[in-house]
Design a protein around this motif. Structure first.
Motif, PDB file in Angstrom:
ATOM      1  N   PHE A 143    -102.307  -2.727  59.939  1.00 43.11           N
ATOM      2  CA  PHE A 143    -102.738  -3.190  61.413  1.00 43.11           C
ATOM      3  C   PHE A 143    -102.004  -4.510  61.733  1.00 43.11           C
ATOM      4  O   PHE A 143    -101.129  -4.975  62.445  1.00 43.11           O
ATOM      5  CB  PHE A 143    -104.050  -3.472  61.805  1.00 43.11           C
TER       6      PHE A 143
ATOM      7  N   THR B 254    -105.779  -0.660  64.951  1.00 38.68           N
ATOM      8  CA  THR B 254    -107.090  -1.239  65.089  1.00 38.68           C
ATOM      9  C   THR B 254    -108.072  -0.263  65.115  1.00 38.68           C
ATOM     10  O   THR B 254    -109.240  -0.538  64.662  1.00 38.68           O
ATOM     11  CB  THR B 254    -107.033  -2.041  66.417  1.00 38.68           C
TER      12      THR B 254
ATOM     13  N   LEU C  22    -109.296  -5.553  68.036  1.00 37.68           N
ATOM     14  CA  LEU C  22    -109.698  -5.161  66.901  1.00 37.68           C
ATOM     15  C   LEU C  22    -111.305  -5.344  66.926  1.00 37.68           C
ATOM     16  O   LEU C  22    -111.740  -4.415  66.070  1.00 37.68           O
ATOM     17  CB  LEU C  22    -108.867  -6.155  65.794  1.00 37.68           C
TER      18      LEU C  22
END
Length: 252
Positions: A52, A77, A140
């Motif tokens: 990520f 995410t 996220l």
């Protein structure tokens, strides 16, 4: 530093890609790494958070919207959120309810910081580096929170995978009508963004889990391949749609 918007327009295709492909794929791919391949939740979280960060750094460095890159970050995410949630709920022993509360508090803190920064919550107007950082932090945390909520509804509440998906779908259907009552479109977007994660989590489990457990029995590998292929098709479609815009940008 002011930059061109690098975020997609919020259309029906956006939500299809978010729910059907990226979010649901994040659930099955995260489970594939942590459970099927037996990497474990902690190690999987470290690996996926690393992916990520790498994809986000690339996203922040470019100046225009690139569909493949954007959806790579979204997928990162999603997968990272799955393993992070499972680590908090299972490995750390918080359980679904307490894990969701911790994540909800963290997400609220991001939105509070966002508000005090003076930047708009409207994702269509984000054109600064700091604004984009807040955007991705919220995404996220919302995907991680969504995993906990999905697991809580599917397991602890007794709704099961199918019942959870139907419940969340019913709420999402009502949201557009709320726009006519004067509710902020930006608020509805973020509510929908958070809720699509538990929908994807429940849908991912429904597709991958065994039939005896209430799923469709495709397994994490089969479900991930199916959903990954779907995402690739949609990314190709959105890239094709952007060809006139890229030609205009090059000419300008």
């Amino acid at each position: 530093m002011v930059i061109m918007t690098k975020l997609p327009s919020i259309t029906a295709v956006f939500w299809i890609m978010k729910i059907v492909a990226a979010t649901t794929l994040g659930e099955t791919a995260g489970d594939l790494l942590a459970q099927t391949l037996q990497v474990g939740y902690l190690a999987s979280s470290v690996i996926l958070v690393g992916l990520f960060v790498a994809s986000l750094v690339t996203q922040l460095a470019v100046d225009t919207f690139h569909p493949a890159l954007y959806w790579t970050v979204i997928l990162a995410t999603s997968t990272a959120g799955t393993t992070m949630s499972d680590f908090l709920n299972r490995t750390a022993g918080l359980g679904y309810a307490r894990g969701a509360l911790v994540l909800l508090t963290a997400l609220a803190a991001v939105f509070l910081l966002w508000k005090f920064s003076g930047r708009s919550f409207d994702v269509q107007t984000i054109r600064t580096f700091r604004g984009e950082l807040l955007y991705w932090a919220a995404i996220l945390l919302s995907t991680t929170l969504g995993t906990s909520l999905g697991d809580f509804l599917a397991d602890d509440s007794g709704l099961g995978f199918g019942g959870t998906a139907l419940t969340i779908s019913g709420i999402l259907v009502v949201l557009p009508a709320m726009r006519k009552t004067g509710v902020s479109g930006t608020l509805l977007f973020w509510i929908a963004f958070v809720l699509t994660r538990p929908l994807g989590a429940a849908a991912g489990d429904f597709v991958s889990k065994p039939v005896v457990a209430g799923g469709m029995g495709y397994g994490t590998i089969g479900a991930s391949l199916l959903l990954g292929s779907t995402l690739v098709v949609f990314v190709g479609y959105t890239s094709w749609q952007r060809r006139p815009a890229r030609v205009a940008e090059a000419a300008g």
